[in-house]
Design an enzyme around this catalytic site. Structure first.
Site, PDB file in Angstrom:
ATOM      1  N   ASP A  23       0.868  -1.188  -0.109  1.00 38.31           N
ATOM      2  CA  ASP A  23      -0.016   0.060   0.209  1.00 38.31           C
ATOM      3  C   ASP A  23       0.822   1.234  -0.103  1.00 38.31           C
ATOM      4  OD1 ASP A  23      -1.780   2.101   0.766  1.00 38.31           O
ATOM      5  OD2 ASP A  23      -2.309   1.177   2.291  1.00 38.31           O
ATOM      6  N   LYS A  87       2.948  11.198  -3.393  1.00 40.21           N
ATOM      7  CA  LYS A  87       1.789  10.714  -4.158  1.00 40.21           C
ATOM      8  C   LYS A  87       0.907  11.598  -4.770  1.00 40.21           C
ATOM      9  CE  LYS A  87      -1.615   6.974  -3.607  1.00 40.21           C
ATOM     10  NZ  LYS A  87      -2.295   6.037  -2.432  1.00 40.21           N
ATOM     11  N   GLU A 187      -7.358   0.505  -4.648  1.00 33.78           N
ATOM     12  CA  GLU A 187      -7.136   0.515  -3.264  1.00 33.78           C
ATOM     13  C   GLU A 187      -8.778  -0.219  -2.627  1.00 33.78           C
ATOM     14  OE1 GLU A 187      -5.862   4.377  -2.007  1.00 33.78           O
ATOM     15  OE2 GLU A 187      -4.005   4.008  -2.848  1.00 33.78           O
ATOM     16  N   ASP A 211     -12.921   5.889   2.640  1.00 31.26           N
ATOM     17  CA  ASP A 211     -11.478   5.910   2.830  1.00 31.26           C
ATOM     18  C   ASP A 211     -11.263   7.100   3.340  1.00 31.26           C
ATOM     19  OD1 ASP A 211      -8.932   5.782   3.015  1.00 31.26           O
ATOM     20  OD2 ASP A 211      -8.371   4.722   1.267  1.00 31.26           O
TER      21      ASP A 211
END
Ligand code: AMP
Length: 618
Positions: A23, A87, A187, A211
């Site tokens: 992850d 990211k 994800e 999330d």
């Protein structure tokens, strides 16, 4: 050559190389594996430390990089040389991030709006791919240290909304870190897998994955059909998360003690102190009603009620996103069957309460929300390694997928280089009167004859009610999700008889194998065309013979004796031609038979027969 590893539980040697799940998060990253003994997913960590590696890279004055907890310490003291949230820059140009430029405390190069961004540290320039590769390298090294075996293969997760460029950038980062990236997985798909969703091939489910991490919020609505994950919609806020919860607490204390914004900005020690205490308070209040701590001679305290009042508008924002995602997926909230919670901030009880109220059901929070995505990636990796035989995972893009039709021909449904996910359907019919079943054989490859391609699976559609040849309408559909899982379904549309595939799983192909299959298809292209033409002519000839015979039996009253003799002769000639491998001869004989039968066929046009003559058969 196979690598030899050591079993982490027993210390014994193991043959197969492990594929790890990673992850690669905005705030934290982690690695997980399927434990070789318990077969359960497990987040890797060294003794007495967290499995979470902060996604932070610090460069010292010599340009040496450190990653993780060590690097995080420099966030406040050396912000220009400490890179966080790389990211957010993946696959982006300066234009894309201009609006949020102030978020980044390090130097993001802005001299060309269109080009992909770079980060400047001292005299060095780094792309987001370089920066992500530092994090991946660290994760790889940790995994190797813990597992005592080389780790070279990984599945890496990305947000569902990542575009092709961002996915490719993630792949490249993996390659730079010395990892063979076996697959990029969404994800939310990984999180669903960690909850066992989609592992039951029969089930069909619509789920929501909520999330809420440290800095970002994502909601994804997924439809799972026979192990295929389809992203119906995504929504979210890329600048909303647990850090904002901390900020509300800091502001509350600033108010209470009369601290101004200027004071806070000038006094780094004060600002960092308050921020750290606020995060501590937030976490404490997930399990307690009051938080209180001494700080610089003052008592900082906050109650759970107050905290909930402060963050309510932030949670409300996430619920708006959920409603928008539902609207985009054209679903009513009642159609969501399962809700999965991901991200550290979903530990806040009020978040769980609000989300559960919105979706009218208890939410799934049993799996550690920090680990759930990595654990799912490990499950995916295990499927790829071929340890979970329930699933067929294909490297489908490089080669065409199709089924066998009459005469052993390959009928391509999904052409090579097609984008996935994809769903394609095509109709077929039966070849014989009263045919009650149909064999569906699935192949991968570029050659015209299935025998030269690679068989992936085969099943029988049974229970087709007795009908004349050509009447049943069998729809064969191919479904491939973003993870490359293939499900083949066949359904007779008149009777609604339906069957999906009993997949006999086989591995994806290596690059060399794909290359070999492509080369062969080019080398044999000419032969293939000739063979296809011959097979098609033979099939057509056989069909016409069968149809003519049926026609004669049914319509004997309208055909005179001369016609009958001429037809019988032409049929015999065609029959003979079929035994010879001469396409032109077969076609001539077909034409001759057609010439003779055309006049009386016109006399008694039978819709079913003509339909069957035209129909495609398997
Ligand atoms: P992630 O990005 O998923 O790693 O989530 C990190 C965020 O979760 C940070 O904002 C943490 O402060 C927050 N977090 C971690 N543990 C808790 C907790 N027990 N209660 C509330 N928030 C938490």
């Amino acid at each position: 050559m196979a690598k030899i590893g050591i079993n982490i539980a027993t210390g014994s040697l193991q043959q197969a190389e492990m594929i790890v799940g990673i992850d690669l998060g905005t705030t934290n990253s982690l690695v997980a594996i399927i434990h070789p003994e318990t077969k359960k997913p497990l987040a890797l960590k060294e003794h007495n430390s967290s499995c979470l590696v902060p996604s932070v890279v610090h460069f010292d004055s010599f340009g040496n990089a450190t990653v993780g907890e060590e690097a995080k310490k420099y966030l406040e003291t050396d912000p220009a040389n400490t890179i966080f949230s790389a990211k957010r820059l993946m696959g982006k140009s300066y234009n894309d991030i201009k609006q949020n430029a102030s978020f980044f405390t390090y130097k993001v190069i802005d001299n060309d709006d269109e080009k992909l961004v770079k980060v400047q540290v001292g005299k060095q320039f780094f792309s987001p791919i370089d920066l992500s590769s530092f994090i991946l390298k660290e994760l790889k090294a940790r995994a190797e240290h813990i597992l005592k075996t080389p780790v070279t293969k990984a599945v890496i997760t990305v947000p569902a909304y990542f575009n092709d460029a961002q996915r490719q950038a993630t792949r490249d980062a993996g390659k730079l870190a010395g990892l063979d990236v076996m697959r990029i997985v969404n994800e939310p798909t990984a999180a669903a897998l960690a909850y066992g969703l989609g592992l039951d091939k029969e089930s069909e489910k619509t789920i929501a994955v909520y999330d809420l991490g440290g800095g970002t919020f994502d909601i994804s609505i997924l439809k799972i059909t026979n192990g295929i994950f389809e992203v119906l919609s995504t929504n979210g806020d890329t600048y909303l998360g647990g850090d904002d919860f901390d900020r509300t607490i800091v502001e509350y204390w600033m108010n209470e003690f009369g601290i101004t914004n200027d004071e806070l900005h000038q006094n780094k020690e004060l600002s960092q102190g308050l921020r750290l205490r606020a995060e501590e308070a937030k976490k404490h209040l997930s399990f307690n009603d009051i938080f209180s701590v001494e700080f610089n001679g003052d008592n900082l305290s906050i109650s759970k009620n107050k905290f909930e009042e402060l963050i309510q508008p932030l949670i409300a924002k996430t619920l708006d996103c959920c409603n928008n995602a539902l609207k985009d997926a054209k679903l009513d909230v009642s159609e969501i069957e399962t809700v999965v919670m991901v991200g550290g901030s979903t530990r806040v009880p009020l978040v769980k309460k609000f989300v559960s109220e919105l979706f009218n059901q208890p939410v799934h929070d049993e799996v550690n929300p920090d680990e759930v995505v990595a654990l799912g990636a490990a499950i995916q990796a295990d499927i790829l390694a071929g340890n979970n035989k329930e699933f067929l995972l294909l490297d489908i893009t490089p080669l065409s997928l199709g089924i066998e039709t009459m005469g052993g021909l390959m009928d391509v449904l999904i052409a090579r280089n097609s984008k996935i996910p994809t769903k394609v359907g095509r109709q077929y019919t039966t070849q014989k009167d009263g045919q009650g079943s149909m064999r569906i054989s699935v192949y991968q490859g570029e050659r015209d004859l299935v025998k030269d391609n690679r068989k992936l699976a085969e099943f029988n559609l049974t229970g087709i009610p007795g009908m004349p040849a050509g009447l049943p309408k069998v729809e064969v559909s191919f479904l491939i999700n973003a993870d490359g899982i293939l499900v083949v379904k066949a359904k007779e549309l008149r009777s609604e008889v339906e069957q999906s595939i009993e997949v006999r799983p086989q591995y994806g192909l290596t690059d060399e194998e794909v290359e070999k299959m492509l080369l062969e298809s080019i080398t044999h292209a000419k032969d293939d065309i000739a063979i296809r033409a011959l097979v098609e002519a033979k099939t057509e000839g056989e069909q016409i013979l069968e149809m003519t015979e049926k026609f004669l039996t049914k319509n004997s009253s309208i055909i005179n004796k001369d016609e009958l003799i001429a037809t019988a002769q032409a049929m015999q000639n065609l029959q003979l031609a079929l035994t010879m491998n001469d396409k032109n001869l077969i076609q001539t004989k077909i034409e001759e038979l057609n010439e003779i039968t055309r006049p009386f066929a016109e006399r008694a046009m039978d819709a079913a027969v003509s339909g069957a003559l035209k129909g495609k058969t398997i």
